[in-house]
Design a protein around this motif. Structure first.
Motif, short mmCIF file in Angstrom:
data_model
loop_
_atom_site.label_atom_id
_atom_site.label_comp_id
_atom_site.label_asym_id
_atom_site.label_seq_id
_atom_site.Cartn_x
_atom_site.Cartn_y
_atom_site.Cartn_z
N UNK A 46 11.36 8.81 -3.13
CA UNK A 46 10.77 8.85 -1.81
C UNK A 46 9.66 7.83 -1.67
N UNK A 47 9.67 7.10 -0.57
CA UNK A 47 8.66 6.09 -0.27
C UNK A 47 7.56 6.73 0.57
N UNK A 48 6.31 6.48 0.18
CA UNK A 48 5.16 6.97 0.94
C UNK A 48 4.17 5.84 1.13
N UNK A 49 3.19 6.07 2.00
CA UNK A 49 2.18 5.06 2.24
C UNK A 49 2.37 4.34 3.56
N UNK A 50 1.73 3.19 3.68
CA UNK A 50 1.67 2.47 4.96
C UNK A 50 3.03 2.24 5.62
N UNK A 51 4.11 1.96 4.88
CA UNK A 51 5.39 1.68 5.55
C UNK A 51 5.96 2.85 6.35
N UNK A 52 5.51 4.07 6.10
CA UNK A 52 6.06 5.22 6.84
C UNK A 52 5.16 5.63 8.01
N UNK A 53 4.08 4.88 8.23
CA UNK A 53 3.09 5.28 9.25
C UNK A 53 3.70 5.42 10.63
N UNK A 54 4.46 4.43 11.05
CA UNK A 54 5.00 4.45 12.42
C UNK A 54 5.98 5.60 12.61
N UNK A 79 -2.99 13.38 3.59
CA UNK A 79 -2.71 12.11 2.94
C UNK A 79 -2.54 12.29 1.45
N UNK A 80 -2.01 11.28 0.81
CA UNK A 80 -1.84 11.27 -0.64
C UNK A 80 -1.98 9.84 -1.15
N UNK A 81 -1.07 8.97 -0.70
CA UNK A 81 -1.01 7.61 -1.25
C UNK A 81 -2.32 6.86 -1.06
N UNK A 82 -2.98 7.06 0.06
CA UNK A 82 -4.26 6.39 0.29
C UNK A 82 -5.29 6.69 -0.76
N UNK A 83 -5.21 7.88 -1.37
CA UNK A 83 -6.15 8.26 -2.44
C UNK A 83 -6.01 7.29 -3.62
N UNK A 84 -4.76 6.89 -3.90
CA UNK A 84 -4.50 6.00 -5.02
C UNK A 84 -5.17 4.64 -4.78
N UNK A 85 -5.15 4.18 -3.54
CA UNK A 85 -5.67 2.85 -3.22
C UNK A 85 -7.13 2.85 -2.81
N UNK A 86 -7.66 4.00 -2.39
CA UNK A 86 -9.04 4.08 -1.89
C UNK A 86 -10.01 4.74 -2.86
N UNK A 87 -9.51 5.62 -3.74
CA UNK A 87 -10.37 6.20 -4.74
C UNK A 87 -11.03 7.51 -4.35
N UNK A 88 -11.95 8.00 -5.20
CA UNK A 88 -12.48 9.36 -5.07
C UNK A 88 -13.30 9.63 -3.82
N UNK A 99 0.85 -1.19 0.00
CA UNK A 99 0.00 0.00 0.00
C UNK A 99 0.89 1.24 0.00
N UNK A 100 1.84 1.25 -0.91
CA UNK A 100 2.86 2.30 -0.92
C UNK A 100 3.15 2.77 -2.33
N UNK A 101 3.86 3.89 -2.42
CA UNK A 101 4.35 4.42 -3.68
C UNK A 101 5.82 4.78 -3.51
N UNK A 102 6.56 4.72 -4.61
CA UNK A 102 7.88 5.32 -4.69
C UNK A 102 7.81 6.37 -5.79
N UNK A 103 8.25 7.58 -5.48
CA UNK A 103 8.25 8.61 -6.52
C UNK A 103 9.59 9.34 -6.54
N UNK A 104 9.98 9.72 -7.73
CA UNK A 104 11.12 10.62 -7.92
C UNK A 104 10.72 11.66 -8.97
N UNK A 105 9.57 12.29 -8.73
CA UNK A 105 9.01 13.22 -9.70
C UNK A 105 9.95 14.39 -9.98
#
Length: 341
Positions: free
Chosen positions: A266-274, A319-328, A110-116
């Motif tokens: 950069x890694x975002x999403x569930x793995x960075x929660x803690x 939030x950001x990454x959750x939008x990708x996995x949860x939708x509008x 439930x994560x993303x990696x971006x280097x935009x």
């Protein structure tokens, strides 16, 4: 419905292409009569209203910088239930960002990696969009996140940030100074207190009466986080955003070869929660005055995650990454969960 659509259709597309397609739908949600229908479905309960930064937020939950880089979807995002929208990161100079592909899904995590690489149309274009948005009384709270232009040397970063602040601060509800993205060479070196102090002081002068916050990385040591928080207090900043994406790859369940193939970013999403939760705790312990706004960011996907950050001392959550996995309807799900307790 959305999880099925995500698995069967959207994952067939490059993540950045899917994002642009989704943004078209979001922009449509900001146009009447679609905006009226969206608001009727997603409007946060009045009990969620939150006062911060001299503004009234319809909900403590907003969308983080990186999603709407050019302030083209802010009104639609507000119609979908987000209490605030942080546009950007905007740079003084328009820039293309890093070569594609530069956005990767780690679905198992439930994560993303971006280097935009701060791809955006520049501060002049963003200022025109913000001026139009400012005229609308039913818009969400809008923050402007600014970063260093890639073509500008780190030694000349202050003037670059000041130019963006001068253009955007008068048109935004708050200004966020991003010195923590891992995708612009040398940017994170600006987080050293001796370098950061003169930069923030100059940008604060340029921002005038607009509340200003600084966004930090979760990869900083605890004592460095404390030092930056004390600096923010000393300079009279309105708050701090905790935190950006991480360069760590610890704790991922995605196989190592797949992660390595994604490359840097950069890694975002569930793995960075803690870690995000811990950073918020450190910041709030260092700055206990509730008037100092702490915006918690990292790993939120359900209302329980948002509530945990609020309980740890965050004033607002993004939030950001959750939008990708949860939708509008993600913001609606979060807001209803918060209201239910």
């Amino acid at each position: 419905m959305y999880p099925l659509l995500f698995r069967t259709l959207l994952t067939r597309f490059d993540p950045e292409t899917a994002h642009h397609a989704g943004m078209l739908v979001i922009r449509l949600a900001g146009i009447w009569p679609f905006s009226w229908a969206a608001r009727a479905l997603t409007r946060p309960d009045p009990a969620l209203r939150t006062s911060a930064l001299g503004r009234e937020f319809a909900s403590p939950f907003g969308i983080a910088a990186g999603f709407d880089k050019n302030a083209v979807g802010a009104y639609g995002l507000g119609a979908l239930g987000f209490g605030h929208v942080e546009i950007g990161t905007v740079t003084a100079l328009a820039q293309e960002g890093n070569p594609r592909p530069r956005l990767f899904r780690l679905t198992r995590d439930r994560a993303l990696i971006n280097r935009m690489g701060f791809n955006n149309r520049g501060a002049d274009a963003a200022s025109r969009r913000l001026r139009a948005l400012r005229a609308r009384t039913d818009r969400p709270v809008i923050g402007a996140n600014i970063g260093k232009s890639r073509a500008v040397e780190v030694a000349d970063a202050t003037a670059d940030y000041v130019r963006s602040a001068t253009l955007l601060a008068p048109l935004a509800d708050y200004l966020a100074v991003n010195v923590s993205s891992p995708n612009t060479p040398g940017l994170r070196t600006l987080q050293a207190v001796e370098t950061l102090a003169p930069l923030l002081s100059a940008v604060k002068d340029a921002a005038g009466s607009t509340p200003m916050l600084v966004k930090i990385a979760p990869d900083l040591a605890d004592d460095e986080i404390e030092a930056i928080t004390r600096l923010a207090l000393d300079l009279g900043l309105a708050g701090l955003i905790a935190a950006n994406t991480t360069i760590s790859r610890d704790g991922l369940t995605t196989d190592a070869a797949t992660v390595e193939a994604c490359g840097a970013g950069g890694l975002s999403g569930a793995p960075v929660r803690a870690r995000a939760l811990r950073v918020v705790e450190i910041v709030r312990a260092t700055a206990p005055d509730p008037r100092f706004c702490v915006i918690g960011v990292g790993g939120v996907e359900i209302a329980k995650d948002v509530r945990a950050l609020l309980d740890a001392g965050a004033t607002l959550v993004q939030g950001y990454t959750g939008f990708i996995y949860r939708g509008p309807l993600w913001a609606r799900q979060i807001n209803r969960g918060l209201r239910a307790g």
